[in-house]
Scaffold this active site. Structure first.
Site, PDB file in Angstrom:
ATOM      1  N   TYR A   1       0.813  -1.200   0.000  1.00 15.54           N
ATOM      2  CA  TYR A   1       0.000   0.000   0.000  1.00 15.54           C
ATOM      3  C   TYR A   1       0.859   1.268   0.000  1.00 15.54           C
ATOM      4  O   TYR A   1       0.333   2.371   0.153  1.00 15.54           O
ATOM      5  CB  TYR A   1      -0.913   0.038   1.229  1.00 15.54           C
ATOM      6  CG  TYR A   1      -2.065  -0.946   1.189  1.00 15.54           C
ATOM      7  CD1 TYR A   1      -2.241  -1.811   0.109  1.00 15.54           C
ATOM      8  CD2 TYR A   1      -2.973  -1.015   2.230  1.00 15.54           C
ATOM      9  CE1 TYR A   1      -3.285  -2.712   0.082  1.00 15.54           C
ATOM     10  CE2 TYR A   1      -4.029  -1.914   2.205  1.00 15.54           C
ATOM     11  CZ  TYR A   1      -4.187  -2.758   1.128  1.00 15.54           C
ATOM     12  OH  TYR A   1      -5.237  -3.635   1.097  1.00 15.54           O
TER      13      TYR A   1
ATOM     14  N   LYS B   1       3.207 -14.264   5.923  1.00 14.49           N
ATOM     15  CA  LYS B   1       3.311 -15.307   4.908  1.00 14.49           C
ATOM     16  C   LYS B   1       4.786 -15.554   4.613  1.00 14.49           C
ATOM     17  O   LYS B   1       5.236 -15.575   3.465  1.00 14.49           O
ATOM     18  CB  LYS B   1       2.547 -14.898   3.642  1.00 14.49           C
ATOM     19  CG  LYS B   1       2.329 -16.025   2.645  1.00 14.49           C
ATOM     20  CD  LYS B   1       1.415 -17.119   3.147  1.00 14.49           C
ATOM     21  CE  LYS B   1       1.154 -18.150   2.058  1.00 14.49           C
ATOM     22  NZ  LYS B   1       0.349 -19.304   2.538  1.00 14.49           N
TER      23      LYS B   1
ATOM     24  N   ASP C   1      -3.236 -17.097   5.487  1.00 14.41           N
ATOM     25  CA  ASP C   1      -4.374 -17.881   5.019  1.00 14.41           C
ATOM     26  C   ASP C   1      -4.973 -18.711   6.149  1.00 14.41           C
ATOM     27  O   ASP C   1      -6.194 -18.875   6.239  1.00 14.41           O
ATOM     28  CB  ASP C   1      -3.991 -18.758   3.827  1.00 14.41           C
ATOM     29  CG  ASP C   1      -2.645 -19.434   3.977  1.00 14.41           C
ATOM     30  OD1 ASP C   1      -1.896 -19.092   4.910  1.00 14.41           O
ATOM     31  OD2 ASP C   1      -2.329 -20.306   3.160  1.00 14.41           O
TER      32      ASP C   1
ATOM     33  N   ASP D   1      -5.635  -5.126   6.629  1.00 14.25           N
ATOM     34  CA  ASP D   1      -6.801  -4.539   5.988  1.00 14.25           C
ATOM     35  C   ASP D   1      -7.855  -5.616   5.740  1.00 14.25           C
ATOM     36  O   ASP D   1      -9.042  -5.451   6.051  1.00 14.25           O
ATOM     37  CB  ASP D   1      -6.363  -3.878   4.679  1.00 14.25           C
ATOM     38  CG  ASP D   1      -7.462  -3.079   4.018  1.00 14.25           C
ATOM     39  OD1 ASP D   1      -8.513  -2.856   4.647  1.00 14.25           O
ATOM     40  OD2 ASP D   1      -7.281  -2.673   2.860  1.00 14.25           O
TER      41      ASP D   1
ATOM     42  N   ASP E   1     -11.456  -6.399   8.076  1.00  9.49           N
ATOM     43  CA  ASP E   1     -12.766  -6.374   7.436  1.00  9.49           C
ATOM     44  C   ASP E   1     -13.505  -7.691   7.654  1.00  9.49           C
ATOM     45  O   ASP E   1     -14.725  -7.709   7.857  1.00  9.49           O
ATOM     46  CB  ASP E   1     -12.623  -6.099   5.938  1.00  9.49           C
ATOM     47  CG  ASP E   1     -12.454  -4.627   5.619  1.00  9.49           C
ATOM     48  OD1 ASP E   1     -12.320  -3.829   6.568  1.00  9.49           O
ATOM     49  OD2 ASP E   1     -12.434  -4.271   4.435  1.00  9.49           O
TER      50      ASP E   1
END
Length: 334
Positions: free
Chosen positions: A123, A171, A204, A228, A232
């Site tokens: 980002y 990850k 994941d 992010d 959510d």
């Protein structure tokens, strides 16, 4: 106490004044500085985040930002004012709580914080398209400095809130040089907080557990993009994005920012739900001004208003209350 208020676009012009009205009953004396930014301001003046708004935010330190209508296509001269404001004020940690609210779509027992690094990762804005237009590239940047800073914030929040565990999400098995660095630095910082339990999950796997059993989480510490997405996902258990609060925290500065969008389809009708704006403001009171008792009062007044059956139209279609009626119920509870 000083606060810079930027209503933004759409329902931001309704829910932000609602939150300020509640705040004035809790925090006194309160000096409110009004500033303007957003898509509407850009179309009128050519500036999405004018210098006056930035200076007012810097001067106050505490900011309440409503919502912005950003187009999903490039517009010359326009960039998201809230993203720019976060960067310019260097609010390095985004804090997203998900707690049970007495509304039909929430899940009892869920009480977690997602603390995400807020200044870098993919980002960071380093995107390029090849000359043939067929290949797009985004730069993923992870630094030791930014990771240390947000990790300390997460562990300090755990201590302050009497939370027991921080879960580091990454990850690193696929991205050992970026996510691997984030993981290593976060675990190094964890050693300085022996009173806080720490574990780790691949992103994941964390997403799987967020869907299957969100009560397993206490605090999640992660990088910008993963945070992010996970925050959510978590919001679904707290009643949805429409009631989700957030705080961007930096050194000597904080931006309270409800997660929802500008909702132009209902703007100006007096039916917008101010819950997220009010709870975001309570986070500002708690984490920036350090006024825990006052923040508790604001949160409890919201919960009580909901328990009393005060639901705006987005929460319940039969016999809904208006934005102002909901605010009046909260103030009555205060």
């Amino acid at each position: 106490m000083d606060i810079c208020v930027i209503e933004g676009d759409g329902i931001g012009k309704e829910v932000v004044p609602a939150a300020v009205e509640v705040l004035k009953h809790v925090v006194q004396p309160l000096q409110v500085y009004q500033a303007y930014a957003g898509w509407d301001h850009f179309t009128e003046t050519g500036e999405a985040l004018p210098e006056e708004a930035l200076e007012a935010a810097k001067q106050a330190g505490a900011v309440l930002f409503g919502a912005c209508s950003s187009p999903s296509y490039p517009v010359k001269g326009y960039s998201s004012p809230i993203v720019r404001l976060r960067r310019l004020l260097n609010t390095h940690a985004n804090i997203r709580p998900t707690t049970y609210l007495p509304i039909p779509t929430a899940r009892e027992g869920v009480d977690l914080l997602v603390v995400r690094e807020n200044t870098e990762d993919v980002y960071g804005g380093e995107e390029h398209v090849a000359e043939d237009g067929d290949t797009g590239t985004a730069m993923k940047v992870i630094t030791r400095r930014a990771t240390e800073r947000v990790a300390h914030t997460a562990f300090r929040l755990a201590q302050q809130a009497h939370r027991n565990r921080v879960t580091v999400v990454h990850k690193a098995n696929v991205l050992p040089q970026t996510d691997g660095l984030f993981r290593r630095v976060a675990l190094e910082v964890a050693e300085q907080y022996p009173d806080i339990e720490v574990d780790e999950l691949l992103v994941d796997t964390a997403a799987y557990w967020m869907v299957k059993e969100p009560t397993r989480f206490d605090i999640i510490l992660t990088s910008n993009q993963y945070g992010d997405i996970l925050s959510d996902m978590a919001a679904a258990w707290g009643g949805g994005l429409g009631v989700a609060p957030a705080l961007n925290l930096g050194e000597g500065v904080a931006i309270a920012e409800p997660v929802h969008g500008s909702a132009p389809d209902i703007a100006g009708r007096g039916i917008a739900n101010p819950t997220a704006a009010i709870l975001s403001t309570a986070m500002l009171v708690r984490y920036y001004w350090g006024m825990n008792e006052e923040a508790d009062r604001m949160e409890q007044a919201v919960y009580k208003a909901l328990n009393q059956g005060n639901y705006t139209a987005d929460m319940r279609s039969d016999n809904p209350v208006s934005t102002q009626q909901f605010v009046d119920a909260i103030i009555s509870n205060l």
